[in-house]
Design a protein around this motif. Structure first.
Motif, short mmCIF file in Angstrom:
data_model
loop_
_atom_site.label_atom_id
_atom_site.label_comp_id
_atom_site.label_asym_id
_atom_site.label_seq_id
_atom_site.Cartn_x
_atom_site.Cartn_y
_atom_site.Cartn_z
N PRO A 124 0.81 -1.23 0.00
CA PRO A 124 0.00 0.00 0.00
C PRO A 124 0.84 1.27 0.00
O PRO A 124 0.41 2.31 -0.50
N ASP A 125 2.05 1.22 0.58
CA ASP A 125 2.90 2.41 0.66
C ASP A 125 3.87 2.52 -0.50
O ASP A 125 4.77 3.37 -0.50
N GLY A 126 3.74 1.66 -1.52
CA GLY A 126 4.64 1.69 -2.66
C GLY A 126 5.86 0.81 -2.52
O GLY A 126 6.64 0.68 -3.46
N SER A 127 6.06 0.19 -1.35
CA SER A 127 7.18 -0.73 -1.17
C SER A 127 6.94 -1.98 -2.01
O SER A 127 5.82 -2.26 -2.44
N ASN A 128 8.02 -2.74 -2.25
CA ASN A 128 7.87 -3.88 -3.15
C ASN A 128 8.72 -5.06 -2.73
O ASN A 128 9.70 -4.92 -1.99
N ALA A 129 8.32 -6.23 -3.18
CA ALA A 129 9.13 -7.45 -3.11
C ALA A 129 9.12 -8.04 -4.50
O ALA A 129 8.09 -8.04 -5.20
N ILE A 130 10.28 -8.55 -4.95
CA ILE A 130 10.42 -9.02 -6.32
C ILE A 130 10.79 -10.50 -6.33
O ILE A 130 11.72 -10.92 -5.63
N ILE A 131 10.05 -11.28 -7.11
CA ILE A 131 10.32 -12.70 -7.28
C ILE A 131 10.83 -12.89 -8.71
O ILE A 131 10.09 -12.70 -9.67
N ASP A 132 12.11 -13.23 -8.84
CA ASP A 132 12.72 -13.37 -10.16
C ASP A 132 12.58 -14.80 -10.67
O ASP A 132 12.88 -15.75 -9.95
N GLY A 133 12.15 -14.93 -11.92
CA GLY A 133 12.14 -16.23 -12.56
C GLY A 133 13.50 -16.53 -13.17
O GLY A 133 14.44 -15.74 -13.07
N ASP A 134 13.62 -17.68 -13.80
CA ASP A 134 14.87 -18.05 -14.45
C ASP A 134 15.22 -17.01 -15.52
O ASP A 134 14.37 -16.54 -16.27
N SER A 135 16.48 -16.66 -15.58
CA SER A 135 16.95 -15.67 -16.55
C SER A 135 17.49 -16.37 -17.79
O SER A 135 18.31 -17.29 -17.68
N SER A 136 17.07 -15.91 -18.95
CA SER A 136 17.62 -16.47 -20.18
C SER A 136 19.09 -16.13 -20.32
O SER A 136 19.82 -16.80 -21.07
N SER A 137 19.56 -15.14 -19.56
CA SER A 137 20.98 -14.80 -19.59
C SER A 137 21.85 -15.90 -18.99
O SER A 137 23.08 -15.87 -19.13
N SER A 138 21.23 -16.85 -18.31
CA SER A 138 22.00 -17.98 -17.78
C SER A 138 22.61 -18.81 -18.91
O SER A 138 23.54 -19.59 -18.68
N ALA A 139 22.09 -18.63 -20.12
CA ALA A 139 22.63 -19.36 -21.27
C ALA A 139 23.78 -18.62 -21.94
O ALA A 139 24.36 -19.12 -22.91
N LEU A 140 24.12 -17.43 -21.45
CA LEU A 140 25.26 -16.70 -21.99
C LEU A 140 26.55 -17.49 -21.79
O LEU A 140 26.70 -18.21 -20.81
N THR A 141 27.49 -17.29 -22.68
CA THR A 141 28.80 -17.93 -22.53
C THR A 141 29.88 -16.87 -22.33
O THR A 141 29.70 -15.70 -22.74
N VAL A 142 30.97 -17.27 -21.73
CA VAL A 142 32.10 -16.36 -21.56
C VAL A 142 32.60 -15.87 -22.91
O VAL A 142 32.95 -14.69 -23.08
N ASP A 143 32.61 -16.74 -23.89
CA ASP A 143 33.09 -16.36 -25.23
C ASP A 143 32.22 -15.26 -25.82
O ASP A 143 32.74 -14.32 -26.47
N GLU A 144 30.90 -15.35 -25.63
CA GLU A 144 30.01 -14.32 -26.16
C GLU A 144 30.25 -12.98 -25.48
O GLU A 144 30.27 -11.92 -26.13
N VAL A 145 30.42 -13.02 -24.18
CA VAL A 145 30.67 -11.78 -23.43
C VAL A 145 32.02 -11.18 -23.80
O VAL A 145 32.15 -9.97 -24.02
N THR A 146 33.03 -12.02 -23.89
CA THR A 146 34.36 -11.55 -24.26
C THR A 146 34.36 -10.91 -25.65
O THR A 146 34.98 -9.86 -25.87
N ALA A 147 33.64 -11.53 -26.58
CA ALA A 147 33.55 -10.97 -27.94
C ALA A 147 32.93 -9.58 -27.92
O ALA A 147 33.38 -8.67 -28.63
N ALA A 148 31.91 -9.40 -27.10
CA ALA A 148 31.26 -8.10 -27.00
C ALA A 148 32.21 -7.05 -26.43
O ALA A 148 32.32 -5.93 -26.96
N ILE A 149 32.90 -7.39 -25.34
CA ILE A 149 33.80 -6.44 -24.69
C ILE A 149 34.97 -6.10 -25.61
O ILE A 149 35.34 -4.93 -25.76
N GLU A 150 35.53 -7.12 -26.24
CA GLU A 150 36.64 -6.88 -27.16
C GLU A 150 36.20 -6.01 -28.34
O GLU A 150 36.97 -5.20 -28.86
N GLY A 151 34.95 -6.18 -28.75
CA GLY A 151 34.43 -5.40 -29.87
C GLY A 151 34.18 -3.95 -29.52
O GLY A 151 33.94 -3.13 -30.43
N MET A 152 34.23 -3.60 -28.23
CA MET A 152 34.00 -2.22 -27.81
C MET A 152 35.15 -1.72 -26.95
O MET A 152 34.96 -1.01 -25.96
N ARG A 153 36.37 -2.11 -27.31
CA ARG A 153 37.56 -1.63 -26.62
C ARG A 153 37.56 -0.10 -26.58
O ARG A 153 37.15 0.55 -27.54
#
Length: 315
Positions: A104-133
């Motif tokens: 009622p006062d605007g406070s909140n509790a958040i229940i997170d479901g499974d994140s599709s980002s759990s399927a990310l790989t280190v190689d994908e992240v590294t490629a992104a970071i290297e691509g934006m040196r």
């Protein structure tokens, strides 16, 4: 690819909202009202949209499903001006969803479901970071797997980027030393857990987090009590909250505060100045329903700040 003001590595999901008069206890069947799907993203898409609307050159890194929720995330971030080249689409996963319970006062509790980002790989992240040196800031958090978030931050740090971590949700075990993290953002509950102490003296709490993590600067958000920080030079900062009467929804306020702080650091402000500006930003955000609509343009935020300051002067 070109260097960016900021790279954001964290999850995208779509929030569902429901209103309740109290938080449920275990075993309780809780009746809620106004259950609906809103313009509410995950921490990654939230921060990306906020930075984009403030005029930063920002890029998002993450993984979503080949579904309507993934389409929505790409739309929100692209319309905010963000680059989504490294928004990986994977038909084998489903874009995550979460449930936000609003009191009622605007406070909140958040229940997170499974994140599709759990399927990310280190190689994908590294490629992104290297691509934006040459990018200035790298922002991440634990709505993607902890190991991938930290490996991305280590790589960004190695390439000379300033690194920002919001370790939420906190992992069950202890964190490794985070000497490669320039700015660690936590709320007061997370701070108490990391420091192993109850919130009592704010400076002691922030110092406890700094000692427990070895991060260079620690920023603690305190909800309606404002925020505080302990810098790598040992300076303790306390920033008062900006009070507003019409609080509608506090979900995403912490994401907005972090984004606004980073934006000001990119603009060359001191950490204190950045946190003070971010307090106004968050105050405006909580008067608007849904996280994506709550992140306003730079002109709108400045107009809000000018209005608040004029009102204070008149009083």
């Amino acid at each position: 690819m070109t260097a960016r003001d900021a790279i954001v590595l964290n999850s995208h999901g779509v929030g569902q909202y429901a209103y309740c008069d109290h938080m449920p206890s275990w075993g309780e069947t809780l009746s809620v009202s106004k259950w609906h799907i809103a313009e509410d993203g995950g921490k990654g898409s939230n921060v990306t949209v906020a930075l984009g609307r403030l005029g930063l050159d920002v890029a998002y890194v993450g993984k979503v499903g080949d579904d309507a929720w993934g389409d929505l995330g790409e739309k929100w971030m692209s319309e905010a001006g963000a680059d989504t080249t490294f928004l990986y689409r994977d038909p084998s996963v489903s874009t995550g969803t979460g449930l936000v319970l609003l009191g009622p006062d605007g406070s909140n509790a958040i229940i997170d479901g499974d994140s599709s980002s759990s399927a990310l790989t280190v190689d994908e992240v590294t490629a992104a970071i290297e691509g934006m040196r040459g990018s200035k800031y790298f922002i991440t958090g634990f709505e993607v797997p902890e190991g991938i978030a930290l490996e991305g931050a280590r790589r960004a740090h190695h390439l000379g980027m300033k690194t920002v971590l919001n370790p939420s949700p906190l992992p069950a075990g202890s964190l490794p030393p985070l000497g490669f993290i320039d700015y660690l953002f936590v709320n007061e509950v997370e701070a108490a857990a990391l420091a192993g102490m109850a919130k009592s003296n704010l400076e002691s709490l922030a110092r406890g987090v700094l000692q427990a993590t070895s991060a260079r600067n620690v920023i603690v958000t305190l909800g309606s009590d404002g925020s505080c920080a302990l810098t790598e030079e040992g300076e303790f900062l306390k920033v008062d909250p900006v009070k507003v009467e019409n609080v509608v929804n506090t979900a995403g306020a912490g994401d907005g505060f972090m984004a606004a702080t980073v934006a000001n650091l990119v603009w060359g402000k001191t950490l204190r100045e950045a946190m003070e500006w971010a307090s106004y930003y968050s105050a405006l955000a909580v008067t608007i329903d849904g996280t994506i609509p709550a992140y306003r343009s730079l002109d709108e935020v400045n107009a809000f700040i000018n209005g608040c300051q004029s009102k204070t002067c008149e009083e």
